[in-house]
Design a protein around this motif. Structure first.
Motif, PDB file in Angstrom:
ATOM      1  N   ALA A  34      46.321  41.085  42.645  1.00 11.36           N
ATOM      2  CA  ALA A  34      46.283  39.939  41.739  1.00 11.36           C
ATOM      3  C   ALA A  34      47.698  39.554  41.371  1.00 11.36           C
ATOM      4  O   ALA A  34      48.629  40.351  41.500  1.00 11.36           O
ATOM      5  CB  ALA A  34      45.474  40.278  40.502  1.00 11.36           C
ATOM      6  N   GLU A  35      47.829  38.311  40.845  1.00 10.96           N
ATOM      7  CA  GLU A  35      49.161  37.790  40.580  1.00 10.96           C
ATOM      8  C   GLU A  35      49.785  38.345  39.301  1.00 10.96           C
ATOM      9  O   GLU A  35      51.002  38.298  39.143  1.00 10.96           O
ATOM     10  CB  GLU A  35      49.135  36.251  40.563  1.00 10.96           C
ATOM     11  CG  GLU A  35      48.433  35.610  39.368  1.00 10.96           C
ATOM     12  CD  GLU A  35      46.919  35.468  39.541  1.00 10.96           C
ATOM     13  OE1 GLU A  35      46.324  36.340  40.193  1.00 10.96           O
ATOM     14  OE2 GLU A  35      46.347  34.511  39.005  1.00 10.96           O
ATOM     15  N   THR A  36      48.954  38.858  38.381  1.00 11.12           N
ATOM     16  CA  THR A  36      49.528  39.441  37.158  1.00 11.12           C
ATOM     17  C   THR A  36      48.926  40.832  36.932  1.00 11.12           C
ATOM     18  O   THR A  36      47.829  41.133  37.436  1.00 11.12           O
ATOM     19  CB  THR A  36      49.230  38.593  35.900  1.00 11.12           C
ATOM     20  OG1 THR A  36      47.821  38.578  35.687  1.00 11.12           O
ATOM     21  CG2 THR A  36      49.742  37.173  36.022  1.00 11.12           C
ATOM     22  N   TYR A 154      46.268  33.998  45.769  1.00 13.90           N
ATOM     23  CA  TYR A 154      47.336  34.999  45.836  1.00 13.90           C
ATOM     24  C   TYR A 154      46.946  36.139  46.790  1.00 13.90           C
ATOM     25  O   TYR A 154      47.741  36.567  47.623  1.00 13.90           O
ATOM     26  CB  TYR A 154      47.612  35.550  44.436  1.00 13.90           C
ATOM     27  CG  TYR A 154      48.714  36.577  44.405  1.00 13.90           C
ATOM     28  CD1 TYR A 154      50.044  36.181  44.485  1.00 13.90           C
ATOM     29  CD2 TYR A 154      48.436  37.934  44.311  1.00 13.90           C
ATOM     30  CE1 TYR A 154      51.062  37.118  44.467  1.00 13.90           C
ATOM     31  CE2 TYR A 154      49.449  38.874  44.295  1.00 13.90           C
ATOM     32  CZ  TYR A 154      50.761  38.460  44.372  1.00 13.90           C
ATOM     33  OH  TYR A 154      51.768  39.384  44.366  1.00 13.90           O
ATOM     34  N   LYS A 158      48.941  37.179  50.099  1.00 13.76           N
ATOM     35  CA  LYS A 158      49.483  38.539  50.236  1.00 13.76           C
ATOM     36  C   LYS A 158      48.926  39.226  51.482  1.00 13.76           C
ATOM     37  O   LYS A 158      49.636  39.964  52.160  1.00 13.76           O
ATOM     38  CB  LYS A 158      49.156  39.384  48.999  1.00 13.76           C
ATOM     39  CG  LYS A 158      49.980  39.074  47.771  1.00 13.76           C
ATOM     40  CD  LYS A 158      51.458  39.250  47.978  1.00 13.76           C
ATOM     41  CE  LYS A 158      51.933  40.663  47.724  1.00 13.76           C
ATOM     42  NZ  LYS A 158      53.418  40.737  47.743  1.00 13.76           N
ATOM     43  N   GLN A 167      58.001  41.712  52.405  1.00 13.25           N
ATOM     44  CA  GLN A 167      59.385  41.974  51.993  1.00 13.25           C
ATOM     45  C   GLN A 167      59.514  43.436  51.591  1.00 13.25           C
ATOM     46  O   GLN A 167      58.709  43.955  50.814  1.00 13.25           O
ATOM     47  CB  GLN A 167      59.686  41.071  50.803  1.00 13.25           C
ATOM     48  CG  GLN A 167      60.982  41.339  50.128  1.00 13.25           C
ATOM     49  CD  GLN A 167      60.994  40.708  48.742  1.00 13.25           C
ATOM     50  OE1 GLN A 167      60.260  39.787  48.450  1.00 13.25           O
ATOM     51  NE2 GLN A 167      61.837  41.235  47.896  1.00 13.25           N
ATOM     52  N   ARG A 213      63.144  54.517  43.064  1.00 12.74           N
ATOM     53  CA  ARG A 213      64.322  54.894  42.285  1.00 12.74           C
ATOM     54  C   ARG A 213      64.003  55.929  41.214  1.00 12.74           C
ATOM     55  O   ARG A 213      64.923  56.458  40.592  1.00 12.74           O
ATOM     56  CB  ARG A 213      64.956  53.664  41.655  1.00 12.74           C
ATOM     57  CG  ARG A 213      64.051  52.911  40.718  1.00 12.74           C
ATOM     58  CD  ARG A 213      64.805  51.789  40.034  1.00 12.74           C
ATOM     59  NE  ARG A 213      63.929  51.044  39.181  1.00 12.74           N
ATOM     60  CZ  ARG A 213      63.332  49.909  39.520  1.00 12.74           C
ATOM     61  NH1 ARG A 213      63.537  49.396  40.721  1.00 12.74           N
ATOM     62  NH2 ARG A 213      62.533  49.285  38.681  1.00 12.74           N
TER      63      ARG A 213
ATOM     64  N   ASP B 236      66.905  43.853  34.812  1.00 13.83           N
ATOM     65  CA  ASP B 236      66.571  44.230  36.185  1.00 13.83           C
ATOM     66  C   ASP B 236      66.189  43.045  37.065  1.00 13.83           C
ATOM     67  O   ASP B 236      65.935  43.210  38.245  1.00 13.83           O
ATOM     68  CB  ASP B 236      65.379  45.206  36.172  1.00 13.83           C
ATOM     69  CG  ASP B 236      65.774  46.567  35.623  1.00 13.83           C
ATOM     70  OD1 ASP B 236      66.970  46.894  35.709  1.00 13.83           O
ATOM     71  OD2 ASP B 236      64.888  47.269  35.098  1.00 13.83           O
ATOM     72  N   PRO B 413      67.066  39.809  45.738  1.00 12.55           N
ATOM     73  CA  PRO B 413      65.999  38.944  46.267  1.00 12.55           C
ATOM     74  C   PRO B 413      65.036  38.536  45.149  1.00 12.55           C
ATOM     75  O   PRO B 413      64.848  39.280  44.185  1.00 12.55           O
ATOM     76  CB  PRO B 413      65.291  39.850  47.281  1.00 12.55           C
ATOM     77  CG  PRO B 413      65.593  41.233  46.836  1.00 12.55           C
ATOM     78  CD  PRO B 413      66.907  41.207  46.134  1.00 12.55           C
ATOM     79  N   PRO B 414      64.442  37.352  45.262  1.00 10.14           N
ATOM     80  CA  PRO B 414      63.522  36.916  44.197  1.00 10.14           C
ATOM     81  C   PRO B 414      62.258  37.769  44.137  1.00 10.14           C
ATOM     82  O   PRO B 414      61.834  38.303  45.161  1.00 10.14           O
ATOM     83  CB  PRO B 414      63.178  35.480  44.615  1.00 10.14           C
ATOM     84  CG  PRO B 414      63.472  35.407  46.058  1.00 10.14           C
ATOM     85  CD  PRO B 414      64.565  36.390  46.348  1.00 10.14           C
ATOM     86  N   GLN B 417      56.097  37.483  43.239  1.00 12.55           N
ATOM     87  CA  GLN B 417      54.851  37.501  42.469  1.00 12.55           C
ATOM     88  C   GLN B 417      54.990  36.684  41.175  1.00 12.55           C
ATOM     89  O   GLN B 417      54.144  35.846  40.856  1.00 12.55           O
ATOM     90  CB  GLN B 417      54.492  38.947  42.139  1.00 12.55           C
ATOM     91  CG  GLN B 417      53.131  39.115  41.519  1.00 12.55           C
ATOM     92  CD  GLN B 417      52.790  40.583  41.303  1.00 12.55           C
ATOM     93  OE1 GLN B 417      53.544  41.469  41.687  1.00 12.55           O
ATOM     94  NE2 GLN B 417      51.657  40.841  40.687  1.00 12.55           N
ATOM     95  N   TYR B 420      55.302  33.005  41.835  1.00 13.50           N
ATOM     96  CA  TYR B 420      53.995  32.414  42.153  1.00 13.50           C
ATOM     97  C   TYR B 420      53.261  32.037  40.864  1.00 13.50           C
ATOM     98  O   TYR B 420      52.727  30.936  40.729  1.00 13.50           O
ATOM     99  CB  TYR B 420      53.174  33.419  42.970  1.00 13.50           C
ATOM    100  CG  TYR B 420      51.735  33.007  43.183  1.00 13.50           C
ATOM    101  CD1 TYR B 420      51.378  32.121  44.202  1.00 13.50           C
ATOM    102  CD2 TYR B 420      50.722  33.497  42.360  1.00 13.50           C
ATOM    103  CE1 TYR B 420      50.069  31.741  44.387  1.00 13.50           C
ATOM    104  CE2 TYR B 420      49.396  33.130  42.537  1.00 13.50           C
ATOM    105  CZ  TYR B 420      49.075  32.251  43.561  1.00 13.50           C
ATOM    106  OH  TYR B 420      47.767  31.875  43.733  1.00 13.50           O
ATOM    107  N   VAL B 421      53.258  32.970  39.901  1.00 13.39           N
ATOM    108  CA  VAL B 421      52.575  32.718  38.624  1.00 13.39           C
ATOM    109  C   VAL B 421      53.225  31.526  37.915  1.00 13.39           C
ATOM    110  O   VAL B 421      52.538  30.628  37.408  1.00 13.39           O
ATOM    111  CB  VAL B 421      52.622  33.980  37.724  1.00 13.39           C
ATOM    112  CG1 VAL B 421      52.009  33.699  36.355  1.00 13.39           C
ATOM    113  CG2 VAL B 421      51.891  35.128  38.392  1.00 13.39           C
TER     114      VAL B 421
END
Lengths: 276, 480
Positions: A34-36, A154, A158, A167, A213, B236, B413-414, B417, B420-421
């Motif tokens: 999902a987008e969020t 979305y 994806k 990416q 990280r 960040d 890099p952008p 996600q 898009y929102v």
């Protein structure tokens, strides 16, 4: 009486669009992403609460959330549901699991940030699983998270991006050496939840995944996660250390979360070991 | 109680049914007043006495100003005490900690500072105290004849009805918590018996749909990403996301606040009342002067009528005009909250307004036709306004500066996600503004075409409210 003809026609248009969308929705694959964060969590909670009862359940954070159920296809661990919640404590996932009359046979509990306390976000998610909104979503399919037009779009974008590789970035050096905790707080709520699950016949296994990280500086040395695992005395699948031996390095989409291809490989490895 | 909550979904039909059950003005005003107090005290019942006292004091003061046979001195004293009460209430609950820190000696501050800082801000106080001020000032000007709809002693007014109507005016639930700020002269003449047959259904329904759409679909979804404008989270993020987030917050703020105002206007119409418009496609503004004629119009109008003009406005020479402009914008900024960043925000707007005045741009008509140059002007104005909104999300001034520095320097890099929102949920606000921009052209459409487009657009918005709402949350302006 003043005119209400436009209002009626507006309702009709909305009803027609709902009908059309219901038909289109059935033809499209259900989105796995999902987008969020909120929508992703809603989607996972709704699937867990309303879908067929899973035999195997993953509970964790957004890290384990990248292990999409579709990655387990053909692995022998198909009946799996992922209840990893973005930005939430894994304890919330366990509480949702314990709220069900029947618990799964196997719970794979992600070790990352297990000591994170329950916060406002967790309370919001627990409320989401009980409130009036929840009842509405369970009765009206169209209002579910995976029916949101923007989420469907979305998910579709994806899934195409995944097929093309997407990416990826190499993990930077650890910024959070060994979790930086001097002593691991004993998460009492977590221990209670694990014991209750075991008492109800569920096997709980800890899984450790690579976290970009936030991976420890010294992969071989003992760290907070090891201490916690030892403290809980649970069987563990350490995919992080296993992945260090793999020829192809683990990749991340944002330096922290697994890139699709790496998540897929880890899902296969997890399925293999979980079956045992 | 929030407009976007389940209790309100039950509250509204019950109040609606009760309101139209009786046919007398007394019954209807009584139902609406009582339900407004229930609405206000739903989550915090301890706030009810505060609202009740504010209503009582303003009723008493305005009635005292309406009585005949009062000397000028007596009337002036009543006005003064009423203003002290309204401003004092606002000052105590909103600015006690800020003022205390400034004026109290360190020893005394360490003693009572924690208590002052812990005073909760009663929701809606900034709005209903401003309405109280507007009432007593209008009553002062009107004298014993009263104002239209609220007669004074010489106009045949009765004290009981006066108290009832003033309480209703201050507490009327659609506009109680976050406006639009209704002035006395705009409201009282509307009070009267209402009939179901008089409800402008189409206008109400369309306004409500647009309001709920802006709040639930646009603002609540954008909120999910703009939460990243928080220290240290934003450190960040790559520049492109940081820039997109500033614009997204600008859209979110407008959608949230305009959404609230539209819902308030739509609800009031259901009960037979017309509230003033609060927004008129503000991001189409080609100057800051124009922006303030389009954004939070009821606050701008209130500040102009009850602060700028009494201060002398632009009638006392150039120097005083600039001084008044700065003071009004400074106080308008502080009205939003007890933090210096709000004062900086207001003052920055004051500076831009002064610059426009200097260059004569404040005289340019809002309705002039669009050209390439005016599109550029609108974009520059929108960008200036947008970057100043940053102080609303990052009230610590240093953090806002750090945000801008990070935006200017951070690569990477952008994060697709979030972009898009932002793209999905900013688009409706852009289209809403385009809809406003093509208004002259829309006037040439046939009635049938216009009607069809309206029906399809509102039907689509209703569909998206049902399927694509974001996580429920409070309205941003509740905190002011």
């Amino acid at each position: 009486m003043q005119s209400a003809s436009q209002s009626l026609r507006i309702l009709i248009v909305a009803a027609v669009l709902c009908g059309l969308w219901s038909v289109v929705r059935i033809q499209l694959p259900k989105p796995e992403l999902a987008e969020t964060n909120y929508t992703a969590n809603r989607m996972r909670i709704e699937r867990f609460l309303e879908g067929p009862k899973p035999k195997c359940l993953i509970v964790g954070t957004s890290i384990a959330g990248r292990l999409l159920p579709s990655y387990f296809k053909g692995s022998g661990l198909e009946n799996i549901v992922n209840l990893s919640l973005d930005g939430a404590s894994p304890i919330t996932g366990l509480q949702l699991t314990l709220g069900q009359p029947k618990t799964p046979d196997l719970v794979l509990l992600e070790a990352h940030r297990l000591w994170n306390p329950v916060r406002a976000n967790d309370h919001q998610l627990l409320a989401l699983s009980q409130g009036m909104d929840r009842r509405l979503h369970s009765e009206v399919t169209l209002t579910k998270a995976d029916s949101r037009p923007t989420t469907v779009l979305y998910g579709w974008l994806k899934s195409h991006q995944h097929q093309e590789g997407g990416q990826v970035t190499e993990a930077k050096g650890p910024v959070n050496p060994s979790g930086v905790l001097k002593t691991v707080p004993r998460p009492e709520e977590l221990i209670r939840a694990v014991h209750e699950l075991e008492a109800r016949g569920t096997k709980v296994v800890m899984i450790r995944l690579p976290v970009g990280r936030e991976n420890p500086v010294d992969p071989k040395g003992q760290d907070d996660v090891d201490l916690l695992v030892k403290d809980l005395g649970l069987p563990t699948i350490d995919l992080y250390r296993q992945s260090l031996e793999w020829a192809e390095p683990i990749r991340y989409s944002d330096g922290l979360h697994l890139a699709p291809e790496s998540a897929r490989r880890l899902a296969c490895a997890l399925a293999l070991q979980a079956k045992r | 109680m929030s407009f976007v909550s389940w209790p309100f979904a039950l509250f509204l039909p019950v109040v609606f049914a009760l309101h139209y059950l009786g046919r007398s003005q007394g019954w209807q005003v009584g139902v609406l007043t009582l339900s407004s107090f229930i609405f206000y005290g739903w989550s915090h019942p301890r706030l009810i006495p505060l609202l009740a006292i504010a209503c009582w004091v303003n009723s008493a003061a305005s009635w005292a100003l309406f009585r005949s046979g009062q000397t000028d001195r007596q009337r002036r004293q009543v006005l003064l005490w009423a203003l002290v009460f309204n401003l004092g209430t606002l000052g105590f609950f909103k600015y006690a900690a800020l003022i205390g820190r400034l004026v109290l000696p360190e020893a005394l501050w360490s003693l009572i500072g924690p208590w002052l800082s812990s005073i909760p801000l009663p929701v809606g106080i900034s709005f209903f105290t401003f309405q109280g001020i507007s009432l007593v000032v209008d009553a002062w000007h009107a004298g014993s004849k009263g104002i239209p709809g609220l007669p004074g002693e010489d106009g045949g007014g009765r004290v009981g009805r006066h108290y009832g109507n003033v309480t209703f005016f201050k507490a009327f639930f659609p506009q109680l918590v976050a406006g639009p700020i209704v002035k006395a002269g705009e409201f009282f003449h509307q009070i009267g018996p209402k009939r179901l047959t008089q409800i402008p259904w189409d206008a109400s329904v369309k306004t409500l749909i647009l309001g709920f759409f802006l709040k639930m679909v646009v603002a609540d979804n954008l909120k999910e990403v703009t939460a990243a404008i928080r220290y240290p989270e934003f450190l960040d993020l790559p520049s492109i996301n940081l820039a997109a987030l500033v614009y997204a917050f600008s859209f979110q703020l407008l959608a949230d606040f305009a959404g609230y105002s539209l819902i308030a206007i739509g609800l009031a119409r259901l009960f037979g009342y017309e509230l003033p418009a609060n927004f008129n496609h503000p991001y189409l503004s080609r100057s800051i002067t124009e922006f303030w004629r389009r954004w939070h119009m009821t606050l701008s109008s209130w500040l102009r009528e009850y602060l700028y003009i009494p201060l002398g406005g632009n009638r006392s020479g150039e120097w005083r005009t600039y001084q008044n402009l700065f003071l009004v914008m400074f106080l308008g900024g502080l009205w939003h909250g007890a933090a210096w960043s709000y004062a900086v925000w207001g003052t920055a707007h004051g500076v831009l307004l002064a610059l426009e005045r200097l260059t004569g741009r404040h005289r340019v008509s809002d309705s002039r036709p669009w050209s390439l140059l005016s599109i550029l002007q609108a974009f520059l104005c929108f960008t200036a306004v947008t970057f100043l909104w940053l102080l609303f999300q990052l009230p610590e001034f240093g953090q806002a500066v750090l945000y801008l520095r990070t935006l200017a320097t951070q690569g990477g890099p952008p994060q697709v996600q979030a972009l898009y929102v932002i793209a999905c949920f900013s688009l409706p606000v852009v289209l809403w503004h385009l809809w406003g921009a093509i208004e002259p052209w829309r006037r040439t459409w046939s009635r049938q075409t216009s009607d069809r487009v309206t029906v399809v657009l509102h039907g689509s918005m209703l569909f998206l409210i049902l399927t694509n709402s974001g996580p429920p949350g409070e309205f941003i302006y509740f905190q002011f």
